[in-house]
Design a protein around this motif. Structure first.
Motif, short mmCIF file in Angstrom:
data_model
loop_
_atom_site.label_atom_id
_atom_site.label_comp_id
_atom_site.label_asym_id
_atom_site.label_seq_id
_atom_site.Cartn_x
_atom_site.Cartn_y
_atom_site.Cartn_z
N ILE A 151 -31.84 -3.14 11.45
CA ILE A 151 -32.34 -4.22 12.03
C ILE A 151 -31.67 -5.12 12.32
O ILE A 151 -31.47 -5.97 13.73
CB ILE A 151 -33.50 -4.41 11.14
CG1 ILE A 151 -34.99 -3.67 10.98
CG2 ILE A 151 -34.37 -5.97 12.04
CD1 ILE A 151 -36.20 -4.20 10.21
N GLY A 152 -30.71 -5.37 11.34
CA GLY A 152 -29.84 -6.53 11.98
C GLY A 152 -28.32 -6.17 12.71
O GLY A 152 -28.57 -6.91 13.73
N SER A 153 -28.39 -4.98 12.83
CA SER A 153 -27.60 -4.35 14.01
C SER A 153 -27.87 -4.27 15.21
O SER A 153 -27.42 -4.72 16.17
CB SER A 153 -26.51 -3.14 13.47
OG SER A 153 -25.88 -2.60 12.78
N GLY A 154 -29.00 -3.50 14.97
CA GLY A 154 -29.86 -3.70 16.31
C GLY A 154 -30.37 -5.40 17.26
O GLY A 154 -30.44 -4.83 18.97
N ILE A 155 -30.78 -5.65 16.01
CA ILE A 155 -30.68 -7.46 17.18
C ILE A 155 -29.82 -8.03 17.52
O ILE A 155 -29.39 -8.60 18.24
CB ILE A 155 -31.17 -8.53 15.55
CG1 ILE A 155 -32.69 -8.02 15.15
CG2 ILE A 155 -31.10 -10.15 16.44
CD1 ILE A 155 -33.35 -9.33 14.52
N HIS A 156 -28.41 -8.24 16.99
CA HIS A 156 -27.23 -8.29 17.27
C HIS A 156 -26.58 -7.42 17.94
O HIS A 156 -26.11 -7.87 19.44
CB HIS A 156 -25.87 -7.25 16.47
CG HIS A 156 -25.32 -8.54 15.04
ND1 HIS A 156 -25.12 -8.42 13.78
CD2 HIS A 156 -25.67 -10.02 14.70
CE1 HIS A 156 -25.15 -8.73 13.11
NE2 HIS A 156 -25.95 -10.34 13.50
N LEU A 157 -26.57 -6.12 18.79
CA LEU A 157 -26.19 -5.37 20.29
C LEU A 157 -27.31 -5.37 20.74
O LEU A 157 -26.75 -5.98 22.49
CB LEU A 157 -27.39 -3.57 19.83
CG LEU A 157 -27.01 -2.99 20.88
CD1 LEU A 157 -24.87 -3.04 21.39
CD2 LEU A 157 -27.80 -1.27 20.41
N LEU A 158 -28.71 -6.17 20.80
CA LEU A 158 -29.46 -7.08 21.34
C LEU A 158 -29.43 -8.00 22.22
O LEU A 158 -29.20 -8.40 23.23
CB LEU A 158 -31.66 -6.69 21.18
CG LEU A 158 -31.94 -7.66 22.06
CD1 LEU A 158 -32.52 -6.88 23.54
CD2 LEU A 158 -33.37 -8.32 21.17
N THR A 159 -28.63 -9.41 21.17
CA THR A 159 -28.63 -10.34 21.65
C THR A 159 -26.68 -10.28 22.34
O THR A 159 -26.52 -10.76 23.01
CB THR A 159 -28.27 -11.54 20.34
OG1 THR A 159 -27.77 -10.83 19.00
CG2 THR A 159 -29.80 -11.27 19.44
N SER A 160 -26.12 -8.97 21.49
CA SER A 160 -24.72 -9.51 22.82
C SER A 160 -24.78 -8.52 23.58
O SER A 160 -24.63 -9.61 24.93
CB SER A 160 -24.31 -8.04 22.23
OG SER A 160 -23.68 -8.49 21.20
N PHE A 161 -26.56 -8.23 24.24
CA PHE A 161 -26.36 -7.86 26.03
C PHE A 161 -26.97 -8.90 26.55
O PHE A 161 -26.86 -9.12 27.38
CB PHE A 161 -27.84 -6.99 25.93
CG PHE A 161 -26.85 -5.05 25.84
CD1 PHE A 161 -25.66 -5.04 27.07
CD2 PHE A 161 -27.60 -4.65 25.15
CE1 PHE A 161 -25.17 -3.49 26.43
CE2 PHE A 161 -27.24 -2.93 24.79
CZ PHE A 161 -25.65 -2.90 25.86
N MET A 162 -27.53 -10.31 25.87
CA MET A 162 -27.53 -11.44 26.72
C MET A 162 -27.28 -12.11 26.18
O MET A 162 -27.58 -12.48 27.67
CB MET A 162 -29.48 -11.85 25.46
CG MET A 162 -30.40 -10.98 25.63
SD MET A 162 -31.63 -10.45 27.06
CE MET A 162 -31.59 -12.44 27.24
#
Length: 104
Positions: free
Chosen positions: A33-44
């Protein structure tokens, strides 16, 4: 250039998914979950300048968007750290239990 910041995050989520596939546990879920959120925010963080430029958004709106994305990233960091802490506790407890085992 900021796209290159996404590459380590892809490796991070890949490692977390691998860990979860080998050991299905709560710490693995939190790490994903933490890594997925990091990935999403990196794309943002990569996409926001393009969105700002194409929609002619005022700086005040972009600042608000960055604050929201930063808050979401903070939640991801907390989830990742909770999972990492649980993993470390599990590994330390396992090591202590094997160290205290009788030696034949």
């Amino acid at each position: 250039m900021s796209f290159f910041n996404v590459v380590p995050t892809l490796f991070q989520i890949g490692i977390c998914i691998y860990y979860y596939s080998k050991n299905r546990s709560t710490d693995g879920i939190l790490l994903i979950i933490g890594s997925g959120i990091h990935l999403l925010t990196s794309f943002m963080y990569v996409a926001i300048p393009f969105i700002m430029q194409s929609n002619n958004l005022p700086v005040s709106n972009v600042s608000s968007i960055y604050q929201i994305v930063g808050g979401f990233n903070f939640i991801g960091t907390i989830a990742f750290l909770a999972g990492l802490f649980m993993l470390i506790q599990k590994m330390v407890a396992h090591k202590e239990s094997t160290d205290n085992a009788p030696k034949w």
